[in-house]
Design a protein around this motif. Sequence first.
Motif, PDB file in Angstrom:
ATOM      1  N   CYS A   1       0.850  -1.189   0.000  1.00 51.94           N
ATOM      2  CA  CYS A   1       0.000   0.000   0.000  1.00 51.94           C
ATOM      3  C   CYS A   1       0.889   1.243   0.000  1.00 51.94           C
TER       4      CYS A   1
ATOM      5  N   ARG B   1       1.187  -5.881   1.541  1.00 54.03           N
ATOM      6  CA  ARG B   1      -0.075  -6.627   1.526  1.00 54.03           C
ATOM      7  C   ARG B   1       0.216  -8.132   1.461  1.00 54.03           C
TER       8      ARG B   1
ATOM      9  N   GLU C   1      -4.501  -5.242 -10.544  1.00 57.70           N
ATOM     10  CA  GLU C   1      -5.058  -4.370  -9.513  1.00 57.70           C
ATOM     11  C   GLU C   1      -4.477  -2.972  -9.550  1.00 57.70           C
TER      12      GLU C   1
ATOM     13  N   TRP D   1      -6.727  -6.144  -0.421  1.00 57.04           N
ATOM     14  CA  TRP D   1      -6.400  -4.749  -0.114  1.00 57.04           C
ATOM     15  C   TRP D   1      -6.395  -4.497   1.388  1.00 57.04           C
TER      16      TRP D   1
ATOM     17  N   CYS E   1      -5.402   0.444   5.821  1.00 62.91           N
ATOM     18  CA  CYS E   1      -6.680   0.411   5.107  1.00 62.91           C
ATOM     19  C   CYS E   1      -7.732  -0.346   5.912  1.00 62.91           C
TER      20      CYS E   1
ATOM     21  N   LEU F   1      -9.878   2.299   1.241  1.00 64.04           N
ATOM     22  CA  LEU F   1      -8.877   1.872   0.269  1.00 64.04           C
ATOM     23  C   LEU F   1      -7.916   3.024   0.030  1.00 64.04           C
TER      24      LEU F   1
ATOM     25  N   HIS G   1      -7.491   3.728  -5.546  1.00 59.51           N
ATOM     26  CA  HIS G   1      -8.467   2.649  -5.590  1.00 59.51           C
ATOM     27  C   HIS G   1      -9.850   3.152  -5.163  1.00 59.51           C
TER      28      HIS G   1
END
Length: 446
Positions: A267, A274, A285, A316, A322, A328, A332
């Motif tokens: 992230c 992640r 993604e 995510w 997050c 997000l 995103h």
Amino acid sequence: MSEPVIPGRTGLISLGAADTLWAGLTAGSAVPTASAACNCPPAHARVGYVLLGGRVVETMEANDGQWSVPECEVRRAAAELNTVEMDRQDLVRIGPFRGATQQEFNEGTLLRWRQRIMWELRELGDPERAAGREGGRLAHLAGIDWRRILVERTGDRAARTWWLPRAVVRVLDAAEHTEAQWLQAARTCQASAAVTEPSFRHQQARAAGSRQTTSPDCPTVPLRPYDGELEGRLYSVLSRKPGTSRRVAGWACAVCRTAPAAVLDHCHEHGYVRAPVCHSCNTQERPDHLYSTDIRVAGHYTRLFDTHAADWLRHWHRCPGCRARTTLPLPHLAAWTAHTACRSLRPTHSAPRGRKPCGVLRVSWTGSQNTPRSCLLTVAVDFCPSGEHRVLAQVSYREAAEQFRTWLAETAPAVAAAAGPDRLDDLPTRFRPVVADTSSEGSALF
């Protein structure tokens, strides 16, 4: 179809017969294959194996110098490739990328297939010439004729980019991983044999007399599933540790769970890792940035927010930041706002078969993702046939986040239940800056 069998060696066929068998068995495959998969470079029998699809097929040499391969392995590789479904519209960019280094590669192996393709296209200077080149040493990769499905796109400033279907990228990534595991097993076995029983091995090889092979008897190491081992780790710290890339390569992709992992997805807003993912899932993604604060809402968001939403939301929210804030990262969230929250605002136009959505969705924002709560998201439509509907809505970050929380609770209750402000205590007060991945733009992790 009859294939020449090596006398006295049950189940072995010559390389020429293997080429014919491979081409015949894969004639109906969605993935185009080469007619000289075992004889044409980069396949090289003397290294002990050839690659067909995602499978390593061992090569063997007789006393007369003739090379052969097991027929059953060729058939297995063809059967596996025939099961691959390819969508020619679902493309992954494979290059060129700004700042990518020119790496050397061994002519006898497939390792770093992306560099091999870039090398040939840059050498020729023109992909059309590459497609028409005869007798080239990179006519195929793992028995796949990549030239027939290579897509060239020209962007701003006439910059060319090259793309392959996602299904083919996954097959080539699997082939690269399988080859790396095979070579590592070969080196391990050779080193062990040299230390423990070199003379016995030599005598055994001479006594066999009928054939000679450099292939290892050791099995390759299977991929292990990712089980949250890196949860809560900062990418800025982990990316500096030696051996991280080797450790990542041992995991299966945490999203698709089938392909070998190649990169650490993290992230950018909070800096947390992640999970390890494959190149295909990593590119799928990644937001489609037009500019640093501008995203085109492309078709792959249907998969991310509709058909496979629960899996991607869970991925995510592997980021503690997050998950704690039930949101997000800004790009995103902006894409979700345009694709989902503003779906009812998108106009439609008459079409031969009813009505279709107008133009192409785009979302931009003011401010920075370092201070997302001050951002204002603007959802617009580009390429409207009538020149109307430029701006559909302007949504504040706070409003977008609240809408996302409501939608998350309905779409993925388990993911929503694991989030919440009660987890804020585990977060650092100040996040360390993320170290940019400068190896290549294409592997930049988001």
